[in-house]
Design a protein around this motif. Structure first.
Motif, PDB file in Angstrom:
ATOM      1  N   LEU A 320       0.822  -1.203   0.000  1.00  0.00           N
ATOM      2  CA  LEU A 320       0.000   0.000   0.000  1.00  0.00           C
ATOM      3  C   LEU A 320       0.858   1.255   0.000  1.00  0.00           C
ATOM      4  O   LEU A 320       0.611   2.204  -0.762  1.00  0.00           O
ATOM      5  CB  LEU A 320      -0.932  -0.010   1.217  1.00  0.00           C
ATOM      6  N   GLU A 321       1.870   1.271   0.855  1.00  0.00           N
ATOM      7  CA  GLU A 321       2.745   2.447   0.918  1.00  0.00           C
ATOM      8  C   GLU A 321       3.476   2.668  -0.412  1.00  0.00           C
ATOM      9  O   GLU A 321       3.655   3.808  -0.846  1.00  0.00           O
ATOM     10  CB  GLU A 321       3.749   2.278   2.051  1.00  0.00           C
ATOM     11  N   LEU A 373      -3.115   1.354  10.779  1.00  0.00           N
ATOM     12  CA  LEU A 373      -2.761   1.473   9.364  1.00  0.00           C
ATOM     13  C   LEU A 373      -2.426   2.916   9.043  1.00  0.00           C
ATOM     14  O   LEU A 373      -3.222   3.828   9.274  1.00  0.00           O
ATOM     15  CB  LEU A 373      -3.926   0.999   8.499  1.00  0.00           C
ATOM     16  N   GLU A 374      -1.239   3.151   8.498  1.00  0.00           N
ATOM     17  CA  GLU A 374      -0.781   4.501   8.181  1.00  0.00           C
ATOM     18  C   GLU A 374      -0.826   4.729   6.677  1.00  0.00           C
ATOM     19  O   GLU A 374      -0.165   4.025   5.914  1.00  0.00           O
ATOM     20  CB  GLU A 374       0.644   4.726   8.693  1.00  0.00           C
ATOM     21  N   LEU A 375      -1.627   5.704   6.253  1.00  0.00           N
ATOM     22  CA  LEU A 375      -1.688   6.065   4.833  1.00  0.00           C
ATOM     23  C   LEU A 375      -0.624   7.116   4.553  1.00  0.00           C
ATOM     24  O   LEU A 375      -0.908   8.297   4.407  1.00  0.00           O
ATOM     25  CB  LEU A 375      -3.078   6.614   4.485  1.00  0.00           C
ATOM     26  N   ARG A 376       0.608   6.669   4.461  1.00  0.00           N
ATOM     27  CA  ARG A 376       1.699   7.632   4.262  1.00  0.00           C
ATOM     28  C   ARG A 376       2.666   7.098   3.204  1.00  0.00           C
ATOM     29  O   ARG A 376       3.196   5.995   3.347  1.00  0.00           O
ATOM     30  CB  ARG A 376       2.456   7.850   5.574  1.00  0.00           C
ATOM     31  N   PRO A 377       2.877   7.855   2.124  1.00  0.00           N
ATOM     32  CA  PRO A 377       3.819   7.394   1.089  1.00  0.00           C
ATOM     33  C   PRO A 377       5.262   7.637   1.509  1.00  0.00           C
ATOM     34  O   PRO A 377       5.888   8.621   1.143  1.00  0.00           O
ATOM     35  CB  PRO A 377       3.427   8.261  -0.116  1.00  0.00           C
ATOM     36  N   ARG A 378       5.822   6.721   2.270  1.00  0.00           N
ATOM     37  CA  ARG A 378       7.154   6.941   2.843  1.00  0.00           C
ATOM     38  C   ARG A 378       8.248   7.026   1.775  1.00  0.00           C
ATOM     39  O   ARG A 378       9.289   7.607   2.004  1.00  0.00           O
ATOM     40  CB  ARG A 378       7.477   5.802   3.827  1.00  0.00           C
ATOM     41  N   ARG A 379       8.001   6.419   0.600  1.00  0.00           N
ATOM     42  CA  ARG A 379       9.019   6.404  -0.437  1.00  0.00           C
ATOM     43  C   ARG A 379       8.736   7.461  -1.506  1.00  0.00           C
ATOM     44  O   ARG A 379       9.067   7.265  -2.673  1.00  0.00           O
ATOM     45  CB  ARG A 379       9.068   5.010  -1.077  1.00  0.00           C
TER      46      ARG A 379
END
Length: 449
Positions: A320-321, A373-379
């Motif tokens: 997801l991320e 659940l974290e909705l965060r685009p870490r990349r």
């Protein structure tokens, strides 16, 4: 509004009627007789309480049967938190939003082969954003909440299992109330900050709707020291770019939802650990009384029923991320290509948006509150590097071709070395070209033979 609070009947204050035969008014000045079984209009206590506005509202909340989240409560809580601060949109704001989205589409036509995904432009107030996006939130959150509630009830120890009938029902209703209250608070905060319909990385508006929230856009512009028109156009570019992707990559929306639901399917609990925790919690709370909602709420809030993250969930979360980062990175790349030479403040606005997404917000808090659940685009930066380098080295057509199938997209491992991934795309193209040439040569040889 009635002058009779809580549905109580009026007392008969006429002294001459008090003493009429058959009248109980003198002994029942507030009309309580019917409530306790007196009079021809008497009914069951539930029916009588249901006729009283206050108790009827409580009864509606406790008897919610529409799913694992009480969305009526969530909506009411979110709207009440917005009531004082939400402003209706004006005709001038609607015109400005429509012009910005139309211009954004013209600029994007020059930097991507994906056609426009906007068929109507909308300027929503905060309350309108909330109302219009609730169906999308329901489809996204209900599976998560259902799994959490199921995991909690299935983990009840033997002592609580004896009370499974009433306790399971109470836990289900209390879970729905708790989720509804928490989600309502988070969505209320989100509606007070969100700028577009796609800002969280998932499409929330109806298909084809390009949306800006003018009140929030104005507040955002006041904090970045750029002209309001420039900020509005920058945000319109991001909204229009996102909608192109979701409109013309048919599997993308489903892949994102599948990743969220895969996370939900992985939710389970260690029954032995839960039993030990509940036993300790019951000891500290003096036991659990299923007829006492405060006792149940204390158990739910004690943390002992929280599921642990599994390896399957970690894989789903990683997927997801990565998808969120690829969506955000592509939007960053095409907006940069469209606006770099046209908007003087593009670089500063783009960096502001990256920091805004990386820091998390109410949308992330909504999911973190439910299941972590974290909705965060870490990349995000790595993904933006892939898309930018693909466009520079191989052209926009090859860059956008990667969206034609999910297997062509960079993986999380690919984002560790984004330039290596881009270089391999060129090598793959050469191999395909050589293979095609070899096949053509073999066909010519066969024809000569």
């Amino acid at each position: 509004m009635s002058d009779l609070p809580f549905g109580f009947g009026p007392s008969d204050r006429d002294p001459e009627r008090r003493n009429e035969p058959g009248s109980d008014a003198g002994n029942d000045p507030f009309g309580f007789g019917a409530l306790f079984g007196g009079g021809a209009g008497a009914g069951t206590p539930e029916e009588l309480l249901g006729k009283m506005p206050l108790f009827a509202e409580l009864q509606k909340l406790m008897n919610w049967s529409g799913g694992p989240v009480n969305w009526d409560l969530a909506r009411q809580g979110a709207i009440s938190s917005l009531a004082a601060g939400s402003q209706p949109t004006s005709d001038a704001e609607r015109t400005a939003v429509a012009e910005a989205l139309r211009l954004a589409d013209l600029w994007l036509d020059q930097v991507t082969d994906l056609p426009s995904g906007v068929d109507r432009t909308l300027a929503w107030s905060r309350v309108e954003w909330l109302e219009q996006t609730l169906p999308a939130w329901g489809r996204l959150i209900d599976p998560l909440a259902e799994r959490v509630v199921g995991a909690m009830t299935s983990a009840l120890p033997a002592e609580a299992a004896a009370m499974a009938g009433p306790l399971a029902g109470i836990m289900g209703r209390m879970g729905g109330l708790m989720f509804g209250a928490q989600i309502g608070q988070a969505l209320g905060r989100l509606a007070g900050e969100v700028l577009t319909s796609t800002e969280i990385g998932l499409p929330l508006a109806p298909d084809g709707a390009g949306v800006l929230v003018p009140q929030n856009v104005a507040e955002f512009a006041a904090g970045v020291d750029r002209p309001a028109e420039e900020v509005r156009l920058f945000l319109a570019l991001r909204e229009a770019a996102s909608l192109r992707l979701f409109a013309h990559v048919p599997w993308l929306r489903q892949q994102l939802h599948d990743a969220v639901h895969a996370y939900a399917r992985g939710i389970h609990v260690d029954r032995d650990a839960i039993e030990r925790g509940i036993t300790e919690a019951m000891g500290s709370m003096g036991g659990i009384d299923p007829s006492n909602p405060e006792s149940i709420q204390a158990l739910l809030g004690s943390g002992v029923l929280e599921p642990e993250e599994t390896p399957e969930q970690q894989m789903a979360l990683r997927r997801l991320e990565t998808l969120l980062a690829l969506v955000e990175g592509w939007v960053d790349a095409v907006v940069a290509a469209a606006a770099a030479d046209r908007l003087p403040g593009h670089s500063a606005l783009a960096e502001t948006m990256r920091r805004r997404r990386a820091s998390g917000g109410p949308a992330e808090q909504t999911f973190a509150t439910l299941v972590g659940l974290e909705l965060r685009p870490r990349r995000l930066r790595d993904a933006a590097t892939v898309w930018g380098a693909m466009g520079q080295r191989h052209g926009t057509a090859e860059r956008d071709r990667l969206w034609s199938h999910p297997d062509l997209l960079p993986t999380s491992d690919d984002l560790d070395e984004p330039l290596d991934f881009v270089a391999r795309q060129g090598a793959d193209d050469e191999l395909r070209s050589l293979s095609a040439d070899d096949a053509a040569d073999r066909q010519d040889d066969d024809t000569e033979d």
